[in-house]
Design a protein around this motif. Structure first.
Motif, mmCIF file in Angstrom:
data_model
loop_
_atom_site.group_PDB
_atom_site.id
_atom_site.type_symbol
_atom_site.label_atom_id
_atom_site.label_comp_id
_atom_site.label_asym_id
_atom_site.label_seq_id
_atom_site.Cartn_x
_atom_site.Cartn_y
_atom_site.Cartn_z
ATOM 1 N N ASN A 237 61.269 89.188 18.897
ATOM 2 C CA ASN A 237 59.361 89.914 17.788
ATOM 3 C C ASN A 237 60.224 89.422 16.408
ATOM 4 O O ASN A 237 58.799 89.257 14.910
ATOM 5 C CB ASN A 237 60.008 91.433 17.300
ATOM 6 C CG ASN A 237 59.330 92.183 18.684
ATOM 7 O OD1 ASN A 237 58.477 91.780 19.169
ATOM 8 N ND2 ASN A 237 59.117 93.464 18.904
ATOM 9 N N ASP A 238 60.676 89.207 15.694
ATOM 10 C CA ASP A 238 60.760 88.482 14.167
ATOM 11 C C ASP A 238 61.079 87.113 14.534
ATOM 12 O O ASP A 238 60.420 86.534 13.650
ATOM 13 C CB ASP A 238 62.307 88.453 14.236
ATOM 14 C CG ASP A 238 62.848 88.129 12.248
ATOM 15 O OD1 ASP A 238 62.075 88.040 11.655
ATOM 16 O OD2 ASP A 238 64.014 86.936 12.337
ATOM 17 N N LYS B 261 72.116 95.904 24.017
ATOM 18 C CA LYS B 261 71.114 93.975 23.909
ATOM 19 C C LYS B 261 70.288 94.258 24.001
ATOM 20 O O LYS B 261 69.585 93.270 23.730
ATOM 21 C CB LYS B 261 71.946 93.745 25.231
ATOM 22 C CG LYS B 261 71.635 92.096 25.207
ATOM 23 C CD LYS B 261 72.502 91.806 26.457
ATOM 24 C CE LYS B 261 72.941 90.302 26.794
ATOM 25 N NZ LYS B 261 74.110 89.670 27.765
ATOM 26 N N VAL B 262 69.346 94.896 24.488
ATOM 27 C CA VAL B 262 68.278 94.942 24.954
ATOM 28 C C VAL B 262 66.650 95.252 23.412
ATOM 29 O O VAL B 262 66.185 94.120 23.777
ATOM 30 C CB VAL B 262 67.195 95.571 26.009
ATOM 31 C CG1 VAL B 262 65.780 95.378 26.127
ATOM 32 C CG2 VAL B 262 67.937 95.351 27.432
ATOM 33 N N ARG B 263 67.610 95.826 23.571
ATOM 34 C CA ARG B 263 67.424 96.878 21.773
ATOM 35 C C ARG B 263 67.087 95.548 20.899
ATOM 36 O O ARG B 263 65.822 94.629 20.121
ATOM 37 C CB ARG B 263 67.655 97.781 21.523
ATOM 38 C CG ARG B 263 67.740 99.269 21.687
ATOM 39 C CD ARG B 263 67.516 100.027 21.008
ATOM 40 N NE ARG B 263 67.594 101.061 22.311
ATOM 41 C CZ ARG B 263 67.478 101.838 22.466
ATOM 42 N NH1 ARG B 263 69.598 102.272 22.373
ATOM 43 N NH2 ARG B 263 67.479 103.061 23.565
ATOM 44 N N LEU B 264 68.247 94.751 20.849
ATOM 45 C CA LEU B 264 68.431 93.235 19.993
ATOM 46 C C LEU B 264 67.780 92.146 20.611
ATOM 47 O O LEU B 264 67.514 92.007 19.657
ATOM 48 C CB LEU B 264 69.995 93.208 19.966
ATOM 49 C CG LEU B 264 70.663 92.037 19.058
ATOM 50 C CD1 LEU B 264 70.150 92.032 17.639
ATOM 51 C CD2 LEU B 264 71.768 91.318 19.251
ATOM 52 N N GLU B 265 67.432 91.795 21.952
ATOM 53 C CA GLU B 265 66.777 90.841 21.588
ATOM 54 C C GLU B 265 65.646 91.015 21.671
ATOM 55 O O GLU B 265 65.006 90.024 21.495
ATOM 56 C CB GLU B 265 67.279 90.770 23.755
ATOM 57 C CG GLU B 265 68.527 90.344 24.069
ATOM 58 C CD GLU B 265 68.492 90.108 25.560
ATOM 59 O OE1 GLU B 265 67.919 90.856 26.095
ATOM 60 O OE2 GLU B 265 69.559 89.700 25.441
#
Length: 124
Positions: free
Chosen positions: A113-114, A104-108
């Motif tokens: 960044n996007d 979840k942290v990586r996805l956020e």
């Protein structure tokens, strides 16, 4: 009559365990203790003198006390097996929860960044 009742109860217990295994409601590793208990009950029902003999060999005053003691030991072993499996499942659940939180942290971070990346105009 009491012997027939004991035999019937042991056969019903054994058939119930086998049927639960057949329907995949009970796994083999859980059924081991119940099959063992059913078979011991069947032997005791078919040969009641064997319970008296084992009680005499072990120095137990009353054969019924031996039956209760063996029953308690079997229930203790079932409980111990379930406790060990519960501990394993709790560890796996904690590990999975940690992995989900990291994902979840990586996805956020990726989404942030996007959103921050400059939009490049489509130029031919």
């Amino acid at each position: 009559m009491t012997y027939l009742l004991g035999i019937a109860a042991a056969l019903i217990a054994l058939a119930s365990v086998v049927e639960l295994m057949r329907r995949r409601r009970l796994r083999e590793r859980h059924a081991v203790w119940w099959i063992l208990a059913s078979l011991m009950a069947l032997v005791a029902a078919l040969f009641p003198v064997s319970v008296s003999w084992v009680a005499g060999v072990l120095g137990v005053g009353l054969p019924s006390n031996l039956v209760f003691f063996v029953s308690i030991v079997l229930l203790f072993l079932v409980n111990l097996q379930h406790s060990a499996e519960l501990t394993d499942l709790e560890d796996k659940t904690r590990t999975l929860a940690e992995e989900v939180a990291l994902q979840k942290v990586r996805l956020e971070r990726l989404e942030r960044n996007d959103d921050r990346s400059p939009n490049t105009p489509d130029t031919p």
